[in-house]
Scaffold this active site. Structure first.
Site, PDB file in Angstrom:
ATOM      1  N   ASP A 186       0.838  -1.191   0.000  1.00  0.00           N
ATOM      2  CA  ASP A 186       0.000   0.000   0.000  1.00  0.00           C
ATOM      3  C   ASP A 186       0.880   1.251   0.000  1.00  0.00           C
ATOM      4  OD1 ASP A 186      -2.666   1.329   0.471  1.00  0.00           O
ATOM      5  OD2 ASP A 186      -1.639   1.941   2.314  1.00  0.00           O
ATOM      6  N   GLU A 241       1.749  -0.342  -5.056  1.00  0.00           N
ATOM      7  CA  GLU A 241       0.795   0.712  -5.378  1.00  0.00           C
ATOM      8  C   GLU A 241       1.660   1.965  -5.532  1.00  0.00           C
ATOM      9  OE1 GLU A 241      -3.443   2.333  -3.700  1.00  0.00           O
ATOM     10  OE2 GLU A 241      -1.779   2.287  -2.286  1.00  0.00           O
TER      11      GLU A 241
END
Length: 769
Positions: A365, A401
């Site tokens: 993330d 990401e």
């Protein structure tokens, strides 16, 4: 053995033992955390700025503190001690002494019980209370004040584990990247409404390990299950006040412990059982991990672990005012991976989940944070360099990401070799194309061919582009074609949260409708989007439930919807949903059956004079190659991609023998005739997929040169049926070129025998070459 497995008598004896003063020895500074060695437990905690560390022992439920033990040794900034009488199941926490000087970046407060950053299991839940904060609410400059109330009653506790587990014949599937198909899902949401999962196991790792659950996922044809965060996390204070919960889990407080809410039993080995069952089915396990921030927030957040252990080391603070936190994550704080001990913690966590828990990879993330040095994002940062040389992590799947909200935070395409990246450019281009936006053909071609404009350098391969249409964050596939606008009212933020630029289209009605024409078009658009995803070069990712049209009723930010909105509604799969699921299985089967759809080299469209072929030729509906002028036509909404199977997928210069495919995408609002091109190697095209005719049982055949009526807003895939002579010729050409290569190495000619091979190819069916 875990204390939770002991009899009541044994528990009383164990508790009584802790009431006596525990024996304490020096112990060792490594490994960090609480480590059972078969005789006792070693406790080791890093803190560069603490003045004293107390180990607090609790009863088995974590409700009553039994003893405080000052760790006796301090070595290389690690506080440590060894308890020869401690056993697995021991419940503990820390109190760390040191200066409370927020203006200098220090927030030590021994009145606050702290979680061990290396804790492998947690007991109990966090109960929001003012005692969790290191300062007094309501005072002037709140966080500069000092709170003396004890937080232990409101805190979860750590538990020592015995890591022993019998894996049996479990083996990691080791799926090659080019054959990988990701399936993103949520441990709780996947099984909460599953009728075949026992109620006690729903929403847990045990539920995910259920035979019926594993068999369904395997039956889809996907290869890798990507789980939303499973590391221990907490519900944000503002959600707690509103009676809601953090559903997705992007609020981590422990990087080694699985979240207790996902355990049907008290044992962390339940996670290992799930991994073993998925591996037995040939499915990989990928974890979504959040190393960019923690649940402690900014200077106004609670003191739960890192902040009270060594705030100045664990977090990135404002250089001119260390009281404040750098917030490149948008969550209040930023984890400081430039510090060697913090970097060590992240690497230790990754290795733990790779080796002890046997997961196959990680999706990071806000991964730009991981590469942030003091001067900004650096693809040669300490973290990336450490991962690259690590013998354990180098063999795992690593997915970034590639953005955060800090300066220069958008870094798509800039991650180092070995990393795959979520490709939001793919998502937005494909959505816009099927919505009917103008001028999308040039970028569509790039996205279909693994976004070589972004990734084709440094020896990176097409699989680095993780192609997605939908993900947990945003509309589901059904809602993408059913809503023009987000509908997040249930989140309690006046519909201000979530993305507003969704590139969605409701096709004439907002939300559910009884209009059969709109319903039919929406179903076709779902098929178009799924087929585009699975026929694009790169690594496809499917959001769980999209394969049968799951809805969140227009909510595109279901992070706090731990209810039927966020859960997969298995019992309500209708007839259209079952057909879509079967169609998805067919698409995946086709992708895996044709190597040209998952080749490991980028499509360039360049002519190869040695092979006399282009790997891809972009075609107009007239079967002519696209010209620069035609690429520039803003009203163009139809494109053909001829994928020539003679182009070798590897760097070896020899003709390939893969099937030749023709992909046609028509986003026009009207039917268009598309001429089927004439191609060396065959005269018949088999229609494998037509999203306007999904019920075909056998692929119809068409002659080259025929005009196929491509229905408005539809996608087609054709395969060239090779004639016998051409197929054999390609095989012999490959053999010839291989022999020539060998002959050159030996400085021999070998020309005559190669001509004989070609002659043989032409005469096998009596036609001559």
């Amino acid at each position: 053995m875990d204390l939770t497995t002991l009899s009541n008598t044994q528990r009383r004896l164990t508790t009584a033992a802790f009431r006596r003063k525990s024996r304490v020895q020096e112990g060792a500074p490594n490994p960090l955390g609480a480590t059972w060695d078969g005789r006792g437990v070693n406790f080791a905690l890093f803190s560069a700025n603490a003045t004293k560390v107390e180990l607090c022992l609790f009863d088995i439920q974590g409700r009553r503190e039994l003893e405080r033990i000052e760790l006796p040794e301090y070595t290389d900034e690690v506080w440590h001690g060894y308890l020869p009488d401690a056993r697995p199941g021991t419940v503990y926490g820390y109190r760390v002494h040191g200066p409370y000087e927020p203006s200098a970046g220090h927030r030590f407060n021994p009145h606050k019980l702290l979680l061990d950053p290396y804790a492998k299991a947690l007991v109990g839940n966090l109960v929001w209370s003012d005692t969790l904060f290191g300062y007094r609410h309501g005072s002037t400059k709140e966080d500069l004040s000092f709170d003396r109330r004890d937080s232990a009653r409101a805190m979860p506790k750590c538990r020592v584990i015995d890591p022993a587990f019998t894996w049996g014949k479990e083996r990691a599937p080791k799926i090659p990247w080019e054959r990988t198909i990701l399936y993103e899902t949520h441990v709780r949401g996947h099984t909460m409404l599953h009728p075949l999962v026992p109620p006690a196991n729903r929403g847990t790792f045990a539920g995910m390990a259920q035979h019926e659950v594993v068999s369904y996922i395997k039956g889809l044809g996907v290869t890798s299950v990507e789980l939303l965060p499973v590391h221990a996390f907490i519900d944000e204070h503002f959600l707690n006040v509103q009676g809601r919960r953090n559903y997705w889990g992007y609020n981590t407080i422990g990087f080694f412990a699985p979240d207790p809410r996902y355990l049907a039993s008290p044992f962390v080995n339940e996670f290992k059982e799930m991994v073993a069952r998925l591996h037995d089915a040939g499915l990989e396990v990928i974890l979504d991990v959040v190393y960019n921030h923690t649940a402690e927030g900014n200077e106004q957040g609670p003191t739960l672990s890192f902040k009270g252990i060594d705030n100045a080391s664990y977090y990135r603070l404002m250089p001119d005012d260390p009281r404040l936190y750098i917030n490149d994550t948008g969550t209040g704080n930023t984890f400081n991976l430039t510090h060697p001990r913090v970097l060590q913690l992240v690497l230790d966590s990754l290795r733990y989940w790779s080796t002890e828990m046997r997961v196959d990879g990680f999706r990071f993330d806000l991964a730009t944070i991981l590469g942030r040095e003091l001067h900004g994002f650096d693809p040669s940062s300490g973290f990336f360099d450490a991962v690259r040389q690590d013998p354990v992590l180098a063999d795992t799947k690593l997915i970034a990401e590639p953005w955060d909200i800090g300066p220069g935070g958008y870094q798509l395409g800039n991650f180092p070799p070995g990393w795959a990246e979520w490709n939001d450019r793919y998502r937005d281009t494909v959505r816009a194309f099927w919505k009917g936006d103008e001028g999308k053909l040039p970028e569509l071609a790039s996205r279909l061919s693994a976004s070589g404009d972004l990734f084709h350098r440094r020896g990176r391969r097409p699989w680095v582009s993780v192609n997605l249409i939908t993900a947990h964050d945003g509309f589901t596939l059904n809602d993408l074609v059913s809503y023009n606008d987000k509908h997040n009212e249930a989140n309690g933020e006046d519909n201000r949260d979530g993305h507003s630029h969704n590139l969605s289209w409701n096709h004439g009605a907002e939300g559910p409708t009884d209009d059969p024409a709109i319903q039919a078009l929406r179903e076709r658009q779902k098929r178009n989007l799924l087929a585009t995803l699975l026929f694009s070069l790169g690594t496809p990712m499917i959001l769980a439930g999209d394969e049968f049209g799951r809805t969140q009723h227009g909510n595109n930010n279901a992070y706090c919807q731990d209810n039927a909105t966020g859960w997969i509604d298995w019992p309500r799969i209708d007839a259209d949903g079952k057909l879509l699921a079967e169609f998805t299985r067919e698409l995946i089967s086709i992708r895996q059956s044709y190597p040209v759809l998952h080749r490991n080299r980028f499509l360039t469209g360049e002519y190869d004079p040695e092979l006399d072929v282009k790997d891809v030729t972009w075609l107009t509906p007239q079967a002519t190659e696209m010209t620069p002028e035609q690429w520039g036509e803003v009203h163009g909404r139809c494109l053909g991609a001829l994928l020539d199977g003679r182009a070798q997928a590897s760097g070896i210069k020899k003709p390939g023998a893969d099937a030749t495919l023709l992909l046609i995408l028509n986003a026009h609002h009207e039917t268009l005739p598309f001429k089927l091109p004439e191609v060396v190697g065959g005269k018949t095209w088999l229609c494998l997929i037509d999203t306007a005719a999904p019920d075909r049982k056998e692929p119809p055949a068409f002659r080259t040169g025929d005009a196929y009526e491509v229905m408005e807003r539809s996608l087609l895939l054709f395969a060239l049926k090779p004639d016998r002579k051409s197929w054999r010729t390609l095989q012999l050409l490959a053999e010839m070129m291989q022999r020539e290569t060998e002959a050159k190495r030996k400085k021999e000619s070998g020309t005559d025998s190669d001509l004989d091979l070609l002659s043989q190819a032409g005469n096998e069916d009596g036609t001559g070459f």
